[in-house]
Design a protein around this motif. Structure first.
Motif, mmCIF file in Angstrom:
data_model
loop_
_atom_site.group_PDB
_atom_site.id
_atom_site.type_symbol
_atom_site.label_atom_id
_atom_site.label_comp_id
_atom_site.label_asym_id
_atom_site.label_seq_id
_atom_site.Cartn_x
_atom_site.Cartn_y
_atom_site.Cartn_z
ATOM 1 N N PRO A 199 0.812 -1.224 0.000
ATOM 2 C CA PRO A 199 0.000 0.000 0.000
ATOM 3 C C PRO A 199 0.852 1.284 0.000
ATOM 4 O O PRO A 199 0.570 2.213 -0.760
ATOM 5 N N VAL A 200 1.899 1.303 0.806
ATOM 6 C CA VAL A 200 2.758 2.497 0.855
ATOM 7 C C VAL A 200 3.557 2.641 -0.433
ATOM 8 O O VAL A 200 3.735 3.762 -0.924
ATOM 9 N N LEU A 201 4.008 1.554 -0.994
ATOM 10 C CA LEU A 201 4.752 1.635 -2.255
ATOM 11 C C LEU A 201 3.877 2.175 -3.377
ATOM 12 O O LEU A 201 4.327 2.990 -4.189
ATOM 13 N N ARG A 202 2.620 1.752 -3.418
ATOM 14 C CA ARG A 202 1.688 2.292 -4.427
ATOM 15 C C ARG A 202 1.451 3.772 -4.197
ATOM 16 O O ARG A 202 1.399 4.555 -5.146
ATOM 17 N N LEU A 203 1.282 4.168 -2.939
ATOM 18 C CA LEU A 203 1.090 5.581 -2.617
ATOM 19 C C LEU A 203 2.290 6.399 -3.067
ATOM 20 O O LEU A 203 2.134 7.435 -3.710
ATOM 21 N N ARG A 204 3.474 5.928 -2.753
ATOM 22 C CA ARG A 204 4.688 6.655 -3.138
ATOM 23 C C ARG A 204 4.786 6.802 -4.658
ATOM 24 O O ARG A 204 5.074 7.890 -5.168
ATOM 25 N N LYS A 205 4.518 5.734 -5.378
ATOM 26 C CA LYS A 205 4.621 5.774 -6.840
ATOM 27 C C LYS A 205 3.624 6.761 -7.440
ATOM 28 O O LYS A 205 3.968 7.536 -8.334
ATOM 29 N N VAL A 206 2.394 6.751 -6.952
ATOM 30 C CA VAL A 206 1.381 7.674 -7.470
ATOM 31 C C VAL A 206 1.758 9.116 -7.143
ATOM 32 O O VAL A 206 1.664 10.007 -7.997
ATOM 33 N N LEU A 207 2.205 9.369 -5.912
ATOM 34 C CA LEU A 207 2.570 10.732 -5.515
ATOM 35 C C LEU A 207 3.724 11.273 -6.357
ATOM 36 O O LEU A 207 3.749 12.466 -6.667
ATOM 37 N N GLU A 208 4.659 10.413 -6.737
ATOM 38 C CA GLU A 208 5.791 10.854 -7.561
ATOM 39 C C GLU A 208 5.333 11.459 -8.880
ATOM 40 O O GLU A 208 5.972 12.352 -9.412
ATOM 41 N N GLY A 209 4.224 10.976 -9.414
ATOM 42 C CA GLY A 209 3.744 11.452 -10.706
ATOM 43 C C GLY A 209 2.780 12.626 -10.637
ATOM 44 O O GLY A 209 2.286 13.065 -11.667
ATOM 45 N N LEU A 210 2.520 13.137 -9.429
ATOM 46 C CA LEU A 210 1.546 14.218 -9.265
ATOM 47 C C LEU A 210 2.223 15.535 -8.930
ATOM 48 O O LEU A 210 3.357 15.564 -8.444
ATOM 49 N N GLU A 242 -6.401 9.705 -2.231
ATOM 50 C CA GLU A 242 -7.091 8.853 -1.272
ATOM 51 C C GLU A 242 -6.548 7.438 -1.439
ATOM 52 O O GLU A 242 -6.492 6.920 -2.552
ATOM 53 N N LEU A 243 -6.134 6.835 -0.333
ATOM 54 C CA LEU A 243 -5.637 5.468 -0.321
ATOM 55 C C LEU A 243 -6.582 4.618 0.514
ATOM 56 O O LEU A 243 -6.877 4.970 1.662
ATOM 57 N N LEU A 244 -7.057 3.517 -0.065
ATOM 58 C CA LEU A 244 -7.878 2.552 0.654
ATOM 59 C C LEU A 244 -7.044 1.298 0.857
ATOM 60 O O LEU A 244 -6.442 0.784 -0.092
ATOM 61 N N ALA A 245 -6.985 0.807 2.102
ATOM 62 C CA ALA A 245 -6.175 -0.365 2.417
ATOM 63 C C ALA A 245 -6.887 -1.211 3.461
ATOM 64 O O ALA A 245 -7.714 -0.704 4.228
ATOM 65 N N THR A 246 -6.538 -2.485 3.495
ATOM 66 C CA THR A 246 -7.068 -3.381 4.521
ATOM 67 C C THR A 246 -5.954 -3.940 5.397
ATOM 68 O O THR A 246 -6.235 -4.599 6.387
ATOM 69 N N ASP A 247 -4.714 -3.688 5.052
ATOM 70 C CA ASP A 247 -3.585 -4.178 5.836
ATOM 71 C C ASP A 247 -3.403 -3.313 7.082
ATOM 72 O O ASP A 247 -3.177 -2.105 6.979
ATOM 73 N N ASP A 273 2.439 2.481 8.850
ATOM 74 C CA ASP A 273 3.301 2.771 7.701
ATOM 75 C C ASP A 273 2.951 4.062 6.972
ATOM 76 O O ASP A 273 3.848 4.822 6.590
ATOM 77 N N VAL A 274 1.681 4.328 6.745
ATOM 78 C CA VAL A 274 1.288 5.512 5.970
ATOM 79 C C VAL A 274 1.650 6.807 6.708
ATOM 80 O O VAL A 274 2.294 7.683 6.116
ATOM 81 N N PRO A 275 1.289 6.963 7.987
ATOM 82 C CA PRO A 275 1.707 8.188 8.686
ATOM 83 C C PRO A 275 3.229 8.345 8.736
ATOM 84 O O PRO A 275 3.750 9.456 8.578
ATOM 85 N N HIS A 276 3.937 7.233 8.926
ATOM 86 C CA HIS A 276 5.404 7.296 8.964
ATOM 87 C C HIS A 276 5.958 7.732 7.610
ATOM 88 O O HIS A 276 6.838 8.602 7.535
ATOM 89 N N PHE A 277 5.442 7.150 6.535
ATOM 90 C CA PHE A 277 5.875 7.534 5.191
ATOM 91 C C PHE A 277 5.626 9.019 4.944
ATOM 92 O O PHE A 277 6.498 9.733 4.436
ATOM 93 N N CYS A 278 4.437 9.495 5.302
ATOM 94 C CA CYS A 278 4.105 10.904 5.081
ATOM 95 C C CYS A 278 5.050 11.820 5.847
ATOM 96 O O CYS A 278 5.536 12.823 5.312
ATOM 97 N N ALA A 279 5.332 11.471 7.096
ATOM 98 C CA ALA A 279 6.241 12.287 7.912
ATOM 99 C C ALA A 279 7.646 12.290 7.324
ATOM 100 O O ALA A 279 8.289 13.341 7.248
ATOM 101 N N GLN A 280 8.123 11.140 6.903
ATOM 102 C CA GLN A 280 9.478 11.037 6.349
ATOM 103 C C GLN A 280 9.608 11.758 5.016
ATOM 104 O O GLN A 280 10.626 12.375 4.740
ATOM 105 N N ALA A 281 8.580 11.660 4.173
ATOM 106 C CA ALA A 281 8.643 12.236 2.826
ATOM 107 C C ALA A 281 8.171 13.686 2.781
ATOM 108 O O ALA A 281 8.301 14.342 1.758
#
Length: 75
Positions: A17-28, A35-40, A46-54
Motif C-alpha cells: 500500500p505504501v509503495l503504491r502511494l509513493r509511486k502515485v505521488l511521484e507522478g503528481l 485517497e488510499l484505501l487499504a485493509t492491511d 506505515d502511511v503516517p510514517h511515510f508521510c512524515a518522512q517524505a
C-alpha cells in the motif's frame, strides 16, 4: 475536499500500500490530494510514517469497518 486520485490497495499486504502511494505521488504535482484505501493493519503505522518522512501531509486517517482510508496531500 474531494481527492483527485484514488488508490485501491485493499487486499494488499505491507509494504505494497505504501509503495503504491509513493509511486502515485511521484507522478503528481505539489498540492495534489490522494485517497488510499487499504485493509492491511500495518498501513495504520506505515502511511503516517511515510508521510512524515517524505514531507507529505496526512489530512485524515480513518477505519471504516476494516477498510483504512487515508487522504494525503503531496508537498
Amino acid at each position: 475536499m474531494e481527492p483527485l486520485t484514488r488508490i485501491d490497495a485493499r487486499g494488499l499486504l505491507c509494504p505494497l500500500p505504501v509503495l503504491r502511494l509513493r509511486k502515485v505521488l511521484e507522478g503528481l504535482d505539489r498540492g495534489a490530494v490522494v485517497e488510499l484505501l487499504a485493509t492491511d493493519g500495518a498501513s495504520w503505522i506505515d502511511v503516517p510514517h511515510f508521510c512524515a518522512q517524505a514531507g507529505h501531509g496526512l489530512i485524515s486517517a480513518e477505519d471504516t469497518g476494516g477498510v483504512l482510508r487515508y487522504v494525503v496531500r503531496k508537498n
